[in-house]
Design a protein around this motif. Structure first.
Motif, PDB file in Angstrom:
ATOM      1  N   GLY A 128       0.526  -1.105   0.002  1.00 12.88           N
ATOM      2  CA  GLY A 128       0.299  -0.032  -0.053  1.00 12.88           C
ATOM      3  C   GLY A 128       0.921   1.414  -0.139  1.00 12.88           C
ATOM      4  N   VAL A 129       2.192   1.416   0.314  1.00 13.87           N
ATOM      5  CA  VAL A 129       2.856   2.552  -0.005  1.00 13.87           C
ATOM      6  C   VAL A 129       4.249   1.687  -0.602  1.00 13.87           C
ATOM      7  CG1 VAL A 129       3.320   2.607   2.762  1.00 13.87           C
ATOM      8  CG2 VAL A 129       3.386   4.742   1.115  1.00 13.87           C
ATOM      9  N   ARG A 130       5.194   3.351  -0.398  1.00 18.59           N
ATOM     10  CA  ARG A 130       6.759   2.168  -0.840  1.00 18.59           C
ATOM     11  C   ARG A 130       7.671   2.973   0.523  1.00 18.59           C
ATOM     12  NH1 ARG A 130       8.943   4.066  -5.525  1.00 18.59           N
ATOM     13  NH2 ARG A 130      10.989   3.370  -5.568  1.00 18.59           N
ATOM     14  N   HIS A 131       7.930   2.707   0.723  1.00 23.26           N
ATOM     15  CA  HIS A 131       8.431   3.062   2.355  1.00 23.26           C
ATOM     16  C   HIS A 131      10.353   3.658   1.891  1.00 23.26           C
ATOM     17  CE1 HIS A 131       5.911   1.907   4.797  1.00 23.26           C
ATOM     18  NE2 HIS A 131       5.782   0.706   4.907  1.00 23.26           N
ATOM     19  N   LYS A 132       9.789   4.727   1.104  1.00 22.57           N
ATOM     20  CA  LYS A 132      11.117   5.162   0.894  1.00 22.57           C
ATOM     21  C   LYS A 132      10.402   6.891   0.199  1.00 22.57           C
ATOM     22  CE  LYS A 132      14.527   5.255  -3.342  1.00 22.57           C
ATOM     23  NZ  LYS A 132      14.655   4.594  -4.557  1.00 22.57           N
TER      24      LYS A 132
ATOM     25  N   TRP B 235      -1.507   6.274  -3.705  1.00 24.55           N
ATOM     26  CA  TRP B 235      -2.153   5.029  -4.013  1.00 24.55           C
ATOM     27  C   TRP B 235      -3.936   5.424  -4.969  1.00 24.55           C
ATOM     28  CZ3 TRP B 235      -2.486  -0.531  -2.613  1.00 24.55           C
ATOM     29  CH2 TRP B 235      -3.439  -1.311  -3.480  1.00 24.55           C
ATOM     30  N   SER B 236      -4.566   6.992  -4.609  1.00 30.21           N
ATOM     31  CA  SER B 236      -5.402   7.112  -4.939  1.00 30.21           C
ATOM     32  C   SER B 236      -4.877   7.990  -6.088  1.00 30.21           C
ATOM     33  CB  SER B 236      -5.900   8.743  -3.912  1.00 30.21           C
ATOM     34  OG  SER B 236      -5.276   9.381  -3.894  1.00 30.21           O
ATOM     35  N   GLU B 237      -3.564   8.778  -7.057  1.00 23.82           N
ATOM     36  CA  GLU B 237      -2.770   9.227  -7.607  1.00 23.82           C
ATOM     37  C   GLU B 237      -3.164   7.742  -8.951  1.00 23.82           C
ATOM     38  OE1 GLU B 237      -0.792  12.388  -6.262  1.00 23.82           O
ATOM     39  OE2 GLU B 237       0.350  10.996  -6.227  1.00 23.82           O
ATOM     40  N   ALA B 238      -2.568   6.503  -8.848  1.00 24.58           N
ATOM     41  CA  ALA B 238      -2.351   5.964  -9.387  1.00 24.58           C
ATOM     42  C   ALA B 238      -3.711   5.248  -9.849  1.00 24.58           C
ATOM     43  CB  ALA B 238      -1.919   4.665  -8.817  1.00 24.58           C
ATOM     44  N   ARG B 239      -5.187   5.103  -8.766  1.00 21.90           N
ATOM     45  CA  ARG B 239      -6.081   4.920  -8.827  1.00 21.90           C
ATOM     46  C   ARG B 239      -7.463   5.705 -10.259  1.00 21.90           C
ATOM     47  NH1 ARG B 239     -10.046   2.268 -10.816  1.00 21.90           N
ATOM     48  NH2 ARG B 239     -11.947   1.777 -10.009  1.00 21.90           N
ATOM     49  N   ALA B 240      -7.010   6.548  -9.964  1.00 17.72           N
ATOM     50  CA  ALA B 240      -7.653   8.263 -10.199  1.00 17.72           C
ATOM     51  C   ALA B 240      -6.872   8.094 -12.018  1.00 17.72           C
ATOM     52  CB  ALA B 240      -6.830   9.257 -10.220  1.00 17.72           C
TER      53      ALA B 240
ATOM     54  N   GLU C 147     -12.965  -1.370  -5.684  1.00 25.79           N
ATOM     55  CA  GLU C 147     -12.405  -0.292  -6.399  1.00 25.79           C
ATOM     56  C   GLU C 147     -12.347  -0.911  -8.125  1.00 25.79           C
ATOM     57  OE1 GLU C 147      -7.918  -0.127  -5.517  1.00 25.79           O
ATOM     58  OE2 GLU C 147      -8.519   1.329  -4.307  1.00 25.79           O
ATOM     59  N   LEU C 148     -13.790  -0.983  -8.625  1.00 20.94           N
ATOM     60  CA  LEU C 148     -14.125  -1.460  -9.978  1.00 20.94           C
ATOM     61  C   LEU C 148     -13.864  -0.384 -10.673  1.00 20.94           C
ATOM     62  CD1 LEU C 148     -16.592  -4.243  -8.632  1.00 20.94           C
ATOM     63  CD2 LEU C 148     -14.191  -4.521  -8.423  1.00 20.94           C
ATOM     64  N   ASN C 149     -13.269  -0.936 -12.264  1.00 23.21           N
ATOM     65  CA  ASN C 149     -13.435   0.425 -13.526  1.00 23.21           C
ATOM     66  C   ASN C 149     -15.090   0.137 -13.612  1.00 23.21           C
ATOM     67  OD1 ASN C 149     -11.099   1.590 -13.010  1.00 23.21           O
ATOM     68  ND2 ASN C 149     -10.641  -0.451 -13.882  1.00 23.21           N
ATOM     69  N   TYR C 150     -15.644   0.934 -13.416  1.00 20.86           N
ATOM     70  CA  TYR C 150     -17.303   0.025 -13.164  1.00 20.86           C
ATOM     71  C   TYR C 150     -17.985   1.764 -13.885  1.00 20.86           C
ATOM     72  CZ  TYR C 150     -21.872  -1.149 -11.587  1.00 20.86           C
ATOM     73  OH  TYR C 150     -23.584  -1.085 -11.639  1.00 20.86           O
ATOM     74  N   TRP C 151     -18.798   1.673 -14.922  1.00 26.12           N
ATOM     75  CA  TRP C 151     -18.890   2.542 -15.951  1.00 26.12           C
ATOM     76  C   TRP C 151     -20.650   2.492 -16.219  1.00 26.12           C
ATOM     77  CZ3 TRP C 151     -16.026   3.253 -21.227  1.00 26.12           C
ATOM     78  CH2 TRP C 151     -14.821   3.095 -21.183  1.00 26.12           C
ATOM     79  N   VAL C 152     -20.903   3.599 -15.107  1.00 23.18           N
ATOM     80  CA  VAL C 152     -22.495   3.807 -14.877  1.00 23.18           C
ATOM     81  C   VAL C 152     -22.920   4.459 -16.462  1.00 23.18           C
ATOM     82  CG1 VAL C 152     -22.781   3.841 -12.913  1.00 23.18           C
ATOM     83  CG2 VAL C 152     -22.481   5.796 -14.437  1.00 23.18           C
TER      84      VAL C 152
END
Length: 596
Positions: free
Chosen positions: A135-139, A147-152, A250-255
């Motif tokens: 969930g994180v890179r300890h660096k 995480w949220s940026e990658a998801r976006a 976190e589905l790629n869900y198109w409504v």
């Protein structure tokens, strides 16, 4: 051997079986099975969902699959049990490409039923438990992507600069669960849903709708309902849970997205799918498409002579949302299965005068009775005995479909005796009851035809008390300007007619979106080939086309109730993941594309 304790007998049998398979001594393996034997396999040997019935069928399968499967490391898991001369034991094993588990049932030292199921693909296991993502890179990193940026970024790119490997058409419960399974396996997937929000397929149903199955039977994968969840889930609560689930998983869900057309390039092995997303046409290029449009296809409209002259409102149950608009009106409900009963109750609660038109007998089971005797392994008592929903799923799946009727006949003998007075009262009210042509009741009707049954959650008492009228045993001749004319010359005056006449097969959705040719090639979904009306042969031994390879490459069907969608979504996802990663997946057995 028969004098040994159950676990020793099971271990001895498993050892002999493992040795026969390792040396590819098919004759020795077959000798370990009873004459009337069954082997149900979910992917491990067949890369299919298939039941082999009898020595010859098992022999054919082993001779064709052993060389590539290379099964090994067979071990008992837990203690075997014995009941009425049958020893039951769980086990684990592996193949060249996968990990597996299973359940054997032995009688007189030989195997009557064997069940094998894939749990994970080797090298492509789900990242969970000790293997969960960090969930994180300890660096420290000035170019860090959270995480949220990658998801976006993923959300922006998938379907635009990057193509999904799989497109799931239909974002109800089945599509959502499959989307979650595929995501956990790292398969780039888009789920498309025509409604404006996840869960709207439940929210838009009539106001009184509540799930008829209990909570222990209805969990979704990965996130079970909390312990304070009601036993029977109200529709809007279900809708909200599904909406939450799509976000958390976190589905790629198109409504607000509908499939317009789809075609498959046999040479390139890719689909071209045109979708309408909020009014914008987008072309997607997935390798696989899954129809997850429910258990069935488009609404089934019946021919009603004189429909053009009827001056009232005429609609299918799929168009029905609330009884409020029918307050104070006379309404006929055509159909006496689940939807017919539920719509009738909703109308009655809204102040309509309701008459149910019963065209054929219905299997009715009281909800309380079914909870007591039919859902025993999906209950709080079962959990207390260590039978989780996952284990209960495997127990159910381990029984070959050919053997289910006998158990259901015994169950309905108990039900008929327990509720005899109830059934007498219902018959006296003019309602026609049956329990299937072989007295196997609701479950076999669901598997064979998906129609003709109702779990009573209140409508039956309204029928018994005369609050909901019933016309049974007489066919409709035609509609008139003011109502329904029956073949016996009587007429029912109504202001509206709701047709609760069910749905067509899921392959009719393929006809609409792909082509009639492809729809006919894959054939209808559901049904076992039992030979009863609506489910013609030949015998399949499995549900037609569901959750397994079809006659059209890279086209899949996924659906069913919450329990079936939860369980079989795993196996659809594993099959698609294997193909994405280039894992050899030679399919044993022909597609179940017989007509009905």
């Amino acid at each position: 051997m028969l004098d040994m304790a159950p676990s020793k007998q099971a271990a001895a049998w498993l050892g002999s079986f493992a040795q026969a398979l390792e040396t590819r001594d098919v004759a020795a393996a077959i000798s370990l099975f009873a004459d009337d034997c069954y082997w149900r396999d979910l992917l491990t040997f067949t890369w299919n969902i298939k039941t082999m019935e009898g020595h010859a069928a098992i022999e054919d399968m082993l001779r064709e699959t052993l060389a590539t499967t290379k099964p090994a490391t067979w071990e008992l898991s837990g203690e075997a049990t014995s009941d009425d001369g049958v020893i039951e034991a769980w086990f684990t094993f592996e193949t060249a490409s996968a990990w597996g588990q299973g359940l054997m049932r032995l009688r007189d030292g030989r195997c009557r039923t064997l069940f094998t199921a894939m749990t994970d693909l080797k090298g492509f296991e789900e990242r969970k438990g000790p293997a969960r993502p960090l969930g994180v890179r300890h660096k420290a990193d000035p170019n860090r992507e959270t995480w949220s940026e990658a998801r976006a970024r993923e959300t922006r790119e998938l379907g635009a600069s990057a193509q999904p490997y799989c497109l799931v058409i239909g974002g109800g419960q089945g599509g959502i669960m499959l989307g979650a399974r595929l995501r956990q396996l790292g398969v780039p997937t888009i789920v498309i849903e025509k409604n404006a929000r996840p869960g709207d397929s439940w929210r838009k149903r009539y106001r009184s709708l509540v799930l008829h199955d209990p909570v222990w039977y209805d969990h979704l994968p990965y996130i079970p309902f909390p312990e304070n969840w009601p036993v029977f889930t109200p529709k809007d609560k279900m809708g909200d849970w599904l909406e939450m689930y799509t976000r958390v998983m976190e589905l790629n869900y198109w409504v607000a997205t509908q499939c317009v057309s789809a075609s498959y390039d046999e040479a390139e092995k890719v689909w071209t799918v045109v979708v309408d997303r909020v009014g914008q046409r987008i072309t997607l290029k997935p390798k696989h498409i899954v129809f997850a449009t429910g258990a069935y296809g488009p609404p089934r409209q019946i021919d009603l002579p004189g429909a053009g002259q009827f001056k009232g409102e005429l609609l299918h149950s799929s168009q029905y949302s609330s009884g409020e608009t029918f307050r104070g009106k006379r309404v006929a409900v055509i159909g006496a299965a689940s939807s017919g009963h539920d719509v009738s109750v909703d109308l009655w609660e809204s102040g309509a005068e309701v008459t149910m038109i019963q065209r054929s007998p219905t299997t009715v089971v009281k909800s309380d009775t079914l909870m007591d005797v039919g859902f025993e392994i999906f209950s709080e008592n079962a959990l207390a005995r260590g039978i989780t929903t996952e284990k209960a799923d495997m127990i159910v799946a381990s029984t070959p479909f050919a053997l289910v009727p006998k158990g259901q006949q015994a169950l309905y003998d108990v039900i008929k005796a327990r509720d005899a007075a109830f059934y007498d009262r219902l018959r006296n009210a003019g309602f026609a009851i049956d329990f299937g042509h072989d007295e196997t009741g609701l479950l076999m009707k669901a598997y064979r035809t998906g129609s003709g049954y109702y779990i009573d959650v209140g409508a039956s008492e309204l029928i018994i008390d005369g609050q909901i009228g019933v016309r049974s045993g007489v066919a409709i001749e035609s509609l008139t300007p003011t109502g329904i004319l029956f073949e016996d010359g009587t007429e029912l005056a109504v202001d509206a007619i709701i047709s609760c006449t069910g749905y067509q097969s899921m392959n009719e959705n393929v006809a609409a979106l792909v082509s009639r040719e492809v729809a006919d090639k894959v054939g209808p979904c559901w049904g076992l080939g039992s030979g009863v009306k609506g489910d013609p042969g030949p015998w399949q031994g499995e549900l037609r086309n569901m959750w397994k390879p079809t006659a059209q490459e890279a086209l899949w069907f996924h659906g069913g109730n919450l329990a079936l969608s939860r369980f079989y979504s795993k196996y659809v996802a594993l099959q698609i993941k294997a193909r994405m990663e280039g894992v050899a997946a030679p399919v044993y057995g022909e597609p179940s594309n017989s007509g009905r």
